[in-house]
Design an enzyme around this catalytic site. Structure first.
Site, PDB file in Angstrom:
ATOM      1  N   GLU A   1       0.852  -1.184   0.000  1.00 57.74           N
ATOM      2  CA  GLU A   1       0.000   0.000   0.000  1.00 57.74           C
ATOM      3  C   GLU A   1       0.893   1.241   0.000  1.00 57.74           C
ATOM      4  O   GLU A   1       0.459   2.333   0.335  1.00 57.74           O
ATOM      5  CB  GLU A   1      -0.979  -0.006   1.177  1.00 57.74           C
ATOM      6  CG  GLU A   1      -0.364  -0.293   2.525  1.00 57.74           C
ATOM      7  CD  GLU A   1      -1.384  -0.327   3.640  1.00 57.74           C
ATOM      8  OE1 GLU A   1      -2.143   0.637   3.768  1.00 57.74           O
ATOM      9  OE2 GLU A   1      -1.416  -1.322   4.386  1.00 57.74           O
TER      10      GLU A   1
ATOM     11  N   CYS B   1      -3.342  -3.862   4.457  1.00 57.29           N
ATOM     12  CA  CYS B   1      -2.324  -4.812   4.937  1.00 57.29           C
ATOM     13  C   CYS B   1      -2.589  -6.248   4.494  1.00 57.29           C
ATOM     14  O   CYS B   1      -1.876  -7.177   4.888  1.00 57.29           O
ATOM     15  CB  CYS B   1      -2.228  -4.736   6.461  1.00 57.29           C
ATOM     16  SG  CYS B   1      -1.909  -3.077   7.024  1.00 57.29           S
TER      17      CYS B   1
ATOM     18  N   HIS C   1      -2.051 -10.493  12.078  1.00 58.42           N
ATOM     19  CA  HIS C   1      -1.541  -9.246  11.504  1.00 58.42           C
ATOM     20  C   HIS C   1      -1.257  -8.310  12.685  1.00 58.42           C
ATOM     21  O   HIS C   1      -2.106  -8.134  13.568  1.00 58.42           O
ATOM     22  CB  HIS C   1      -2.593  -8.623  10.574  1.00 58.42           C
ATOM     23  CG  HIS C   1      -2.294  -7.192  10.256  1.00 58.42           C
ATOM     24  ND1 HIS C   1      -1.090  -6.802   9.723  1.00 58.42           N
ATOM     25  CD2 HIS C   1      -3.021  -6.051  10.431  1.00 58.42           C
ATOM     26  CE1 HIS C   1      -1.087  -5.494   9.574  1.00 58.42           C
ATOM     27  NE2 HIS C   1      -2.241  -5.009   9.998  1.00 58.42           N
TER      28      HIS C   1
HETATM   29  N1  COA Z   1       0.963   1.696  31.058  1.00 59.25           N
HETATM   30  C1  COA Z   1       0.491   0.588  30.421  1.00 59.25           C
HETATM   31  N2  COA Z   1      -0.511   0.629  29.503  1.00 59.25           N
HETATM   32  C2  COA Z   1      -1.025   1.842  29.187  1.00 59.25           C
HETATM   33  C3  COA Z   1      -0.573   3.027  29.806  1.00 59.25           C
HETATM   34  C4  COA Z   1       0.472   2.924  30.786  1.00 59.25           C
HETATM   35  N3  COA Z   1       0.957   3.994  31.388  1.00 59.25           N
HETATM   36  N4  COA Z   1      -1.278   4.072  29.306  1.00 59.25           N
HETATM   37  C5  COA Z   1      -2.153   3.547  28.396  1.00 59.25           C
HETATM   38  N5  COA Z   1      -1.994   2.211  28.328  1.00 59.25           N
HETATM   39  C6  COA Z   1      -2.722   1.248  27.474  1.00 59.25           C
HETATM   40  C7  COA Z   1      -4.199   1.543  27.350  1.00 59.25           C
HETATM   41  O1  COA Z   1      -4.913   1.022  28.461  1.00 59.25           O
HETATM   42  C8  COA Z   1      -4.512   0.830  26.053  1.00 59.25           C
HETATM   43  O2  COA Z   1      -4.614  -0.551  26.284  1.00 59.25           O
HETATM   44  P1  COA Z   1      -5.860  -1.401  25.663  1.00 59.25           P
HETATM   45  O3  COA Z   1      -5.814  -1.165  24.171  1.00 59.25           O
HETATM   46  O4  COA Z   1      -5.562  -2.804  26.035  1.00 59.25           O
HETATM   47  O5  COA Z   1      -7.080  -0.836  26.264  1.00 59.25           O
HETATM   48  C9  COA Z   1      -3.258   1.037  25.211  1.00 59.25           C
HETATM   49  O6  COA Z   1      -2.233   1.419  26.149  1.00 59.25           O
HETATM   50  C10 COA Z   1      -3.389   2.131  24.164  1.00 59.25           C
HETATM   51  O7  COA Z   1      -3.883   3.270  24.813  1.00 59.25           O
HETATM   52  P2  COA Z   1      -4.944   4.212  24.080  1.00 59.25           P
HETATM   53  O8  COA Z   1      -5.277   5.330  24.997  1.00 59.25           O
HETATM   54  O9  COA Z   1      -6.048   3.383  23.541  1.00 59.25           O
HETATM   55  O10 COA Z   1      -4.019   4.741  22.903  1.00 59.25           O
HETATM   56  P3  COA Z   1      -4.322   5.779  21.776  1.00 59.25           P
HETATM   57  O11 COA Z   1      -5.697   6.340  21.873  1.00 59.25           O
HETATM   58  O12 COA Z   1      -3.200   6.738  21.792  1.00 59.25           O
HETATM   59  O13 COA Z   1      -4.283   4.936  20.412  1.00 59.25           O
HETATM   60  C11 COA Z   1      -3.971   3.247  18.774  1.00 59.25           C
HETATM   61  C12 COA Z   1      -3.672   3.688  20.227  1.00 59.25           C
HETATM   62  C13 COA Z   1      -3.401   1.867  18.565  1.00 59.25           C
HETATM   63  C14 COA Z   1      -5.481   3.215  18.532  1.00 59.25           C
HETATM   64  C15 COA Z   1      -3.294   4.276  17.807  1.00 59.25           C
HETATM   65  O14 COA Z   1      -1.910   4.231  17.990  1.00 59.25           O
HETATM   66  C16 COA Z   1      -3.613   3.995  16.343  1.00 59.25           C
HETATM   67  O15 COA Z   1      -4.650   4.394  15.835  1.00 59.25           O
HETATM   68  N6  COA Z   1      -2.716   3.307  15.624  1.00 59.25           N
HETATM   69  C17 COA Z   1      -2.965   2.887  14.233  1.00 59.25           C
HETATM   70  C18 COA Z   1      -3.477   1.457  14.241  1.00 59.25           C
HETATM   71  C19 COA Z   1      -3.920   1.051  12.851  1.00 59.25           C
HETATM   72  O16 COA Z   1      -3.350   1.476  11.874  1.00 59.25           O
HETATM   73  N7  COA Z   1      -4.943   0.240  12.708  1.00 59.25           N
HETATM   74  C20 COA Z   1      -5.426  -0.105  11.394  1.00 59.25           C
HETATM   75  C21 COA Z   1      -4.685  -1.196  10.752  1.00 59.25           C
HETATM   76  S1  COA Z   1      -4.879  -2.757  11.515  1.00 59.25           S
END
Ligand code: COA
Length: 392
Positions: free
Chosen positions: A80, A112, A234
């Site tokens: 992609e 992906c 994935h």
């Molecule tokens: N210690 C340990 N864990 C922690 C933490 C800390 N201090 N602070 C946060 N976390 C955990 C959260 O509880 C969460 O866990 P969970 O998913 O099991 O609930 C995780 O870290 C992520 O936190 P979150 O607040 O949800 O992160 P975010 O809103 O910043 O976004 C993604 C995370 C993954 C959604 C973001 O990085 C993203 O959109 N990535 C792209 C993914 C993608 O491309 N997907 C499509 C293709 S498959």
């Protein structure tokens, strides 16, 4: 019946990385969010002198023999991060690797999922033509943008696989289950180098597609969870595999604990490279066969492939031969030679690209030790170079 599957496999990522603890500090985030919550340790930063084509060539060059190059009848390029809106990256790859020109070369795009589409097409083709070989690659640069929530899930690299009859590594089984639906969870508009994503929604859809295709697979094949030695996912970030396992198993169950142990091996390389998009599932497979000393011949491995937009597929394969060190040592060597960048260096490199017009441009390639590099553009043509004296 003839067995068909992955006979050889190779991986490449660029020679720069970012430590996610440095990134967390720069973004004012608790490092444990990235290390534990997301499940990443290091993130590949792709050198501007690498693109989907060069990474695919670098992933393939160390395993292809002259005989393989003659026997390949199809080159399928899942990406992609294509380098042209019309010409496929597969044709560039054919030329760089010196593959037989009496072959079909084309590119597949579905986020992906592209390399899985390629692998399935390749297996079906070889079942009909058992003397022929197919080269399947997944090669991408995962970009979400600086200071975005997706920044921690960036990375890049390529996985290349030679599909043949009587494969050395894994035989892919014929049954697979799949599901697709028009979903806006992640996409990259034509005008943008960076993806747009509704991250939490995407995680939700991913798990729905996994559960649907996994349960349908069990129903169609009569298999049970304890038939699988490992489940692979994935991995846009490695926590996603844990979410997958928890979505079908009770965390206190023996099955969960058993599969988690194997998954820890399967996410080792991904945690140190980051997101490969099309190559992620297959890097996880490489990580499993390189790091898991509990695997044995005949073991059944389940694969869940997901491409946003969205397409899911569950399939399986049986391990043929185990030789952990053959896969572990070269990859550990490649990863250990990478140069660590500061966040400021990463941000600077992130913006370097070919000008967005047809002008001539030459990159400084002195810091790129890869066998194949993109040196720039001349007269509207991308210029690739093979640095024979600078083997990976
Ligand atoms: N210690 C340990 N864990 C922690 C933490 C800390 N201090 N602070 C946060 N976390 C955990 C959260 O509880 C969460 O866990 P969970 O998913 O099991 O609930 C995780 O870290 C992520 O936190 P979150 O607040 O949800 O992160 P975010 O809103 O910043 O976004 C993604 C995370 C993954 C959604 C973001 O990085 C993203 O959109 N990535 C792209 C993914 C993608 O491309 N997907 C499509 C293709 S498959």
């Amino acid at each position: 019946m003839i067995e068909v599957g992955i006979d050889k496999i190779g991986f490449y990522t660029s020679n720069y990385y970012l430590d996610v603890v440095d990134l967390a500090k720069a973004r004012n985030v608790d490092p444990n969010k990235y290390l534990i919550g997301i499940g990443q340790k290091k993130q590949a930063v792709i050198n501007p002198t690498q693109d989907a084509v060069t990474m695919a060539a670098n992933a393939s060059i160390n395993f292809l023999t002259e005989q393989d190059k003659q026997d390949i009848k199809m080159i399928i390029f899942g990406t992609e991060t294509g380098v042209d809106n019309s010409k496929s990256a597969a044709v560039y790859l054919q030329n760089l690797l010196g593959i037989n020109k009496s072959s079909k070369a084309f590119e597949i795009k579905q986020a992906c999922y592209g390399a899985t589409a390629g692998l399935q097409i390749a297996c079906d083709y070889v079942r009909l033509h058992p003397d022929d070989k197919v080269l399947v690659v997944g090669s991408d640069i995962a970009r979400y943008g600086i200071k975005t929530p997706g920044e921690i899930t960036q990375g890049g690299g390529a996985v290349s696989m030679l599909v043949t009859a009587n494969p050395e590594i894994i035989a892919i089984n014929e049954t697979s289950t799949f599901y697709s639906e028009d979903i806006m969870d992640f996409w990259r508009p034509i005008y943008s180098r960076n993806a747009l994503v509704d991250g939490h929604y995407s995680n939700e859809i991913y798990l729905q597609f996994f559960q649907k295709t996994y349960h349908e697979y069990l129903q169609q094949t009569g298999k049970k969870i304890d038939d699988f030695a490992a489940l692979l996912f994935h991995l846009p970030f490695t926590k996603m595999g844990i979410k997958g396992l928890k979505s079908i198993l009770d965390e206190d169950s023996d099955e969960y604990k058993r599969l988690l142990e194997h998954f820890e091996n399967a996410r080792n390389f991904n945690a140190n490279v980051g997101n490969l998009y099309t190559g992620s599932l297959y890097l996880s497979f490489l990580s499993l066969i390189a790091n898991d000393h509990g695997l044995k011949t005949g073991d059944l491995i389940g694969f869940f492939s997901y491409g946003s937009g969205a397409q899911g597929e569950f399939f399986s394969g049986n391990i043929k031969n185990i030789d952990n060190d053959k896969y572990r040592l070269p990859i550990e060597n490649m990863l250990s030679k990478r140069k660590k960048l500061s966040v400021a260096e990463y941000e600077k490199i992130y913006e370097i690209t070919l000008p967005n017009d047809n002008s001539d441009f030459e990159f400084d390639i002195s810091d790129d030790k890869a066998r194949f590099v993109l040196t720039g553009r001349k007269n509207g043509h991308l210029v690739y170079e093979e640095q024979s004296d600078r083997m990976l």
